[in-house]
Design a protein around this motif. Sequence first.
Motif, PDB file in Angstrom:
ATOM      1  N   ALA A 173       0.806  -1.211   0.000  1.00 24.94           N
ATOM      2  CA  ALA A 173       0.000   0.000   0.000  1.00 24.94           C
ATOM      3  C   ALA A 173       0.845   1.268   0.000  1.00 24.94           C
ATOM      4  N   ARG A 174       2.139   1.138   0.248  1.00 26.93           N
ATOM      5  CA  ARG A 174       3.024   2.319   0.262  1.00 26.93           C
ATOM      6  C   ARG A 174       3.114   2.936  -1.123  1.00 26.93           C
ATOM      7  N   PRO A 175       3.069   4.263  -1.182  1.00 22.56           N
ATOM      8  CA  PRO A 175       3.267   4.901  -2.495  1.00 22.56           C
ATOM      9  C   PRO A 175       4.716   4.743  -2.952  1.00 22.56           C
ATOM     10  N   ARG A 176       4.901   4.582  -4.229  1.00 24.50           N
ATOM     11  CA  ARG A 176       6.248   4.379  -4.756  1.00 24.50           C
ATOM     12  C   ARG A 176       6.825   5.643  -5.296  1.00 24.50           C
TER      13      ARG A 176
END
Length: 163
Positions: A160-163
Amino acid sequence: MPRSTPTRPRSVDRRTVAFAVLTLVAFGVAASARALVDATTAAAASPARYATGAPGTWDGFDTANVIAAVGASAAGAGVLLFGAALVSAVSRRAVPRLPSVLGVVTLAMVVGAVVAGIASGEQTDFDAAARWAILRTALAGLAVASLPALCLAALRTRAARPR
């Protein structure tokens, strides 16, 4: 034309609640079995035990063994249901701090199991050593049962972490 009102998503789904309730029931049965074993062995150890019953007949210790087996099975089922409830809860939502919280709680259970194992080894009374060993086994089982949920929470948070 009738409109349906939007429903708010539940914070905990029914499957997770069902697993949690079954977990509590299983642990309740295990705790009740432990109390019954204590009561049965206390009654069987009385002097009257030696005057009643012929050799080879069913006695209080046989009853205590059956109750202990049922209690151990219920405790094992409770540990598995605990793990299933955690996985069900974690699979519902990706919460950023959930892996940290689960990791700390799991680590606390592992440390508690180690401390209970050390305390069990230092006991001179068999009954006290058995109680510490039961606590050690329960904490270690719960810690192991929480590992799949911990891994799932970590994977979901990472994804779910933004890249």
